[in-house]
Design an enzyme around this catalytic site. Structure first.
Site, PDB file in Angstrom:
ATOM      1  N   LYS A  77       0.839  -1.204   0.000  1.00 46.76           N
ATOM      2  CA  LYS A  77       0.000   0.000   0.000  1.00 46.76           C
ATOM      3  C   LYS A  77       0.871   1.250   0.000  1.00 46.76           C
ATOM      4  O   LYS A  77       1.921   1.273   0.643  1.00 46.76           O
ATOM      5  CB  LYS A  77      -0.903  -0.038   1.242  1.00 46.76           C
ATOM      6  N   SER A 152      -9.835   1.358   2.772  1.00 49.23           N
ATOM      7  CA  SER A 152      -9.006   2.129   1.884  1.00 49.23           C
ATOM      8  C   SER A 152      -7.914   1.336   1.157  1.00 49.23           C
ATOM      9  O   SER A 152      -7.335   1.858   0.198  1.00 49.23           O
ATOM     10  CB  SER A 152      -8.337   3.246   2.686  1.00 49.23           C
ATOM     11  N   SER A 176      -9.938  -0.971   6.996  1.00 49.90           N
ATOM     12  CA  SER A 176      -9.360  -0.725   5.673  1.00 49.90           C
ATOM     13  C   SER A 176      -8.568  -1.890   5.069  1.00 49.90           C
ATOM     14  O   SER A 176      -8.182  -1.823   3.911  1.00 49.90           O
ATOM     15  CB  SER A 176      -8.469   0.512   5.709  1.00 49.90           C
TER      16      SER A 176
END
Lengths: 470, 93
Positions: A77, A152, A176
């Protein structure tokens, strides 16, 4: 031909060891998938230009005493720092930023020589549940590109489903990791608070944030988690987990919490999952949680409060982008204009709940309720060993469907935020498919366990997964 | 419940410049969000004690400092504007 869309880390490690294919060939297969699919999916913000070189290095180590992660293509990420590589948290404000050091999770992985494929798309500063808040365009769900992948960590989830990597790292502040894992049919794991070092993670809500794995199986998630977990002198809130021990199999279900706002197909699937847990030897019982209903409002006070504080560091002075204003303070205002709209909203909301006139009514009360919630969970875990809910109240929704309505987006975190507020470990495991407009979309069950009982989730998770295959 | 002036004040406290057109939509967002989170005020008129922080916060002993200056160049190279080993900003006072 290597099918990277179904290949697990465990199997790939065996093949690499047996010489069925090399790490370079495996990396090439992932790059090919990215080439084919990512123009549409938009899961990577950057694919590194040295992927094959990393794989060639890994190949040299595979013959020896390699780790199961050696030569495994991983996606990371965009809020986790890798030294010498760009990191932007999908924000324009970090334009041009190059990480000066490795996050602890990356340093730990590097000792095992995996292949870092690239950095994945996300909601800007991890603020969102759909990856639509990225400054670089939304990521699409590989199951149905008209739908969101969740967020996310939506880029990490989509990258793995698409075959761009065999597993990925995400971060989880209110769901997330688990929610995009659920919407994309992957296993997602958030450890006990402190189980994984946050050093080198772009901070959102520091008392909530945890880095964790997204993978195709519970075993793969466990492998990746064990590689990154453990106390770290660079994160004063990090802890070491005690060794796994045999625990009970009583599963609590907060039934009254599941009455409203949940998709009927998701609820039906969840009830089937409870039957499958019984097949694993679990006994289920209903639980009543008065404070559970307040978990989401508490979360949407504490998280923006911490985020507004954390994001004050983006001032155009020390790193990232600087926009010139008229004077020194105007530089701040001009620079911070580059935050996206959701980030601005949460900073201002955090500023509101922390401001002197409202501190008692919001922040102080939320912190007190957080303690109350923690005590309720402590007593619940006297009666049960796990707590089960769906991970997400709905399957993946259409891109744009909730974009104009922040509150309805926030409500999609209803089942996941509690684990962050209380600091408990939680896992999301695919539990089936529901049909929407002719497309099968994945849904998942979430299991929570007591603080530091992370290994118990992997052990029950693996049993649950097996019931799927019979 | 929340006024345009309050939105402007929050923006200034947050050092965020807003466009005129954003103010009303933010105001409406805040109204919806604040009325949702305000439900915690119904929990109990006598809120429970704020108890200690979650988890642990371990401090280590001072010692084994890294050599002075070893990270300076790496960190300063990220600054938008610098002069020698300083970060450069506009006049503050």
């Amino acid at each position: 031909m290597i099918d990277v869309t179904t290949l697990t880390i465990e199997k790939a490690a065996k093949h690499l060891k047996a010489g069925d294919f090399t790490a370079v060939e495996l990396a090439e297969a992932c790059l090919k998938k990215i080439e084919e699919s990512d123009k549409e999916i938009n899961s990577f913000l950057e694919v590194y230009d040295d992927v094959l070189a990393q794989a060639a290095e890994a190949d040299k180590k595979i013959a020896g005493s390699a780790s199961p992660l050696t030569g495994i293509p991983l996606a990371v990420k965009d809020n986790i720092l890798i030294e010498g590589r760009r990191a932007s948290a999908a924000s324009k404000i970090l334009e041009g930023f190059v990480a000066p050091y490795d996050a602890t999770v990356i340093a730990r992985l590097k000792t095992r020589s995996p292949v870092f494929v690239g950095r994945t798309n996300m909601d800007e500063f991890a603020m969102g549940s759909s990856t639509e808040n990225s400054a670089f365009g939304p990521t699409r769900n590989p199951y149905d590109p008209t739908r969101v992948p969740g967020g996310s960590s939506g880029g990490s989830a989509a990258a793995v489903v698409m075959g761009g990597a065999l597993a990925a790292l995400g971060s989880d502040t209110g769901g997330s990791i688990r929610q995009p894992a659920s919407l994309c049919g992957l296993v997602g794991f958030k450890g006990s608070y402190g189980a994984v070092s946050r050093y080198g993670l772009v901070a959102m809500g520091s008392s909530l944030d945890q880095i964790g794995p997204l993978a195709k199986t519970v075993s793969d998630a466990e492998l990746l988690f064990n590689a990154i977990a453990g106390a770290d002198c660079l994160d004063s809130t990090s802890v070491s987990l005690p060794p796994a021990r045999e625990g009970g199999l009583r599963v609590g279900v907060p039934s009254d919490f599941l009455e409203k706002g949940i998709d009927q197909d998701v609820l039906r699937n969840f009830k089937e999952s409870l039957e499958r847990l019984k097949d694993c030897g679990c006994e289920t019982r209903e639980l009543k949680f008065a404070a559970l209903h307040y978990a989401l409002p508490v979360y949407y006070i504490i998280m923006p409060a911490e985020a507004s504080t954390n994001l004050s560091r983006f001032d155009g002075v020390k790193y990232g982008r600087r926009e010139e204003g008229g004077d020194f303070f105007d530089d701040y205002r001009a620079t911070r204009r580059h935050f996206g709209s959701e980030v601005r909203r949460r900073i201002m909301l955090g500023t509101y709940v922390l401001s002197s006139g409202y501190y008692d009514a919001y922040y102080r009360l939320a912190v007190a309720l957080r303690s109350l919630l923690r005590r309720e969970f402590e007593s619940a875990f006297g009666l049960v060993d796990f707590i089960a809910t769906p991970t997400s109240p709905t399957p993946a929704w259409k891109i744009g469907e909730k974009a104009g309505n922040s509150l309805s987006m926030y409500l999609s975190d209803i089942f996941t935020v509690t684990a962050n507020i209380v600091g408990l470990p939680a896992i999301s495991i695919p539990s089936g498919l529901v049909r929407r407009e002719g497309v099968d979309l994945p849904v998942s069950i979430q299991l929570m366990a007591p603080y530091k009982a992370d290994p118990a989730l992997f052990s029950l998770g693996k049993r649950f997964e097996k019931t799927n295959r019979t | 419940m929340i006024t345009k002036e309050e939105v402007e004040k929050l923006a200034e406290l947050s050092k965020i410049r807003l466009k005129e057109t954003e103010k009303e939509s933010l105001r409406l967002d805040f109204e919806a969000i604040l009325s949702y989170i305000a439900q915690i005020n119904k929990v109990s008129p006598d809120p429970p004690e704020e108890s200690g922080s979650l988890g642990v916060n371990l401090m280590r002993d001072d010692g084994r400092p890294h050599e002075s200056g070893v990270f300076t160049e790496k960190l300063l190279s990220q600054a938008p504007s610098r002069e020698r080993n300083f970060i450069k900003v506009k006049k503050i006072l």
